[in-house]
Design a protein around this motif. Structure first.
Motif, mmCIF file in Angstrom:
data_model
loop_
_atom_site.group_PDB
_atom_site.id
_atom_site.type_symbol
_atom_site.label_atom_id
_atom_site.label_comp_id
_atom_site.label_asym_id
_atom_site.label_seq_id
_atom_site.Cartn_x
_atom_site.Cartn_y
_atom_site.Cartn_z
ATOM 1 N N THR A 90 0.293 4.506 -2.172
ATOM 2 C CA THR A 90 0.005 5.806 -1.558
ATOM 3 C C THR A 90 1.079 6.845 -1.864
ATOM 4 O O THR A 90 0.774 8.028 -1.929
ATOM 5 N N THR B 62 -5.548 4.215 4.512
ATOM 6 C CA THR B 62 -5.357 5.510 3.851
ATOM 7 C C THR B 62 -6.309 6.616 4.272
ATOM 8 O O THR B 62 -5.998 7.795 4.107
ATOM 9 N N TYR C 240 0.827 -1.210 0.000
ATOM 10 C CA TYR C 240 0.000 0.000 0.000
ATOM 11 C C TYR C 240 0.860 1.258 0.000
ATOM 12 O O TYR C 240 0.491 2.267 -0.581
ATOM 13 N N ILE D 164 -4.597 10.166 3.805
ATOM 14 C CA ILE D 164 -4.026 10.105 2.452
ATOM 15 C C ILE D 164 -5.121 10.300 1.419
ATOM 16 O O ILE D 164 -4.975 11.091 0.494
#
Length: 138
Positions: free
Chosen positions: A67, A102, A63, A106
């Protein structure tokens, strides 16, 4: 893994559809393609439909790679919204892991099991979309 997307005529909505096996490389290639697409406007909202994905070959430790690309996207605004539409099973669980990892620091991401509900949350019902893009492969 075929991944194709459409852009609304105003450039503030992107709807992607994925089939087959999804990898982090596929997702990164897609994000990079959006960065290059002049039709996509800063602050866009997106629906990422993985309900047709057979398997998501993305481990939680991957991830960060995804990201990092998201954070480097100049079209990402602080109010960006990502609706992930997943069926059930392993793909749904991976999508939920991404949401938890996230959101909201994010991306403002939420996993749905209905495209209609996701579009209502995004505020993008009944928008005119471009034809599907050529398939993007990672």
């Amino acid at each position: 893994m075929p991944l194709r997307y459409q852009v609304s005529t105003d450039g503030f909505y992107v709807r992607a559809t994925c089939y087959g096996i999804l990898t982090s490389e596929d997702v990164i290639a897609y994000i990079q393609k959006l960065m290059e697409d002049d039709r996509v406007k800063p602050g866009f909202r997106q629906l990422f439909d993985v309900s047709g994905v057979e398997d998501a070959m993305i481990a939680p430790d991957q991830y960060k790679s995804v990201t990092d690309v998201v954070l480097g996207n100049p079209k990402k605004g602080k109010n960006n919204m990502l609706a992930i539409v997943a069926g059930t099973g392993k793909v749904y669980l991976k999508a939920r892991q991404y949401e938890v990892a996230t959101s909201p620091h994010i991306e403002n991401a939420i996993v749905f099991n209905s495209i209609r509900t996701a579009e209502i949350w995004l505020g993008v019902t009944d928008l005119e979309l471009s034809p599907l893009s050529e398939p993007i492969a990672g």
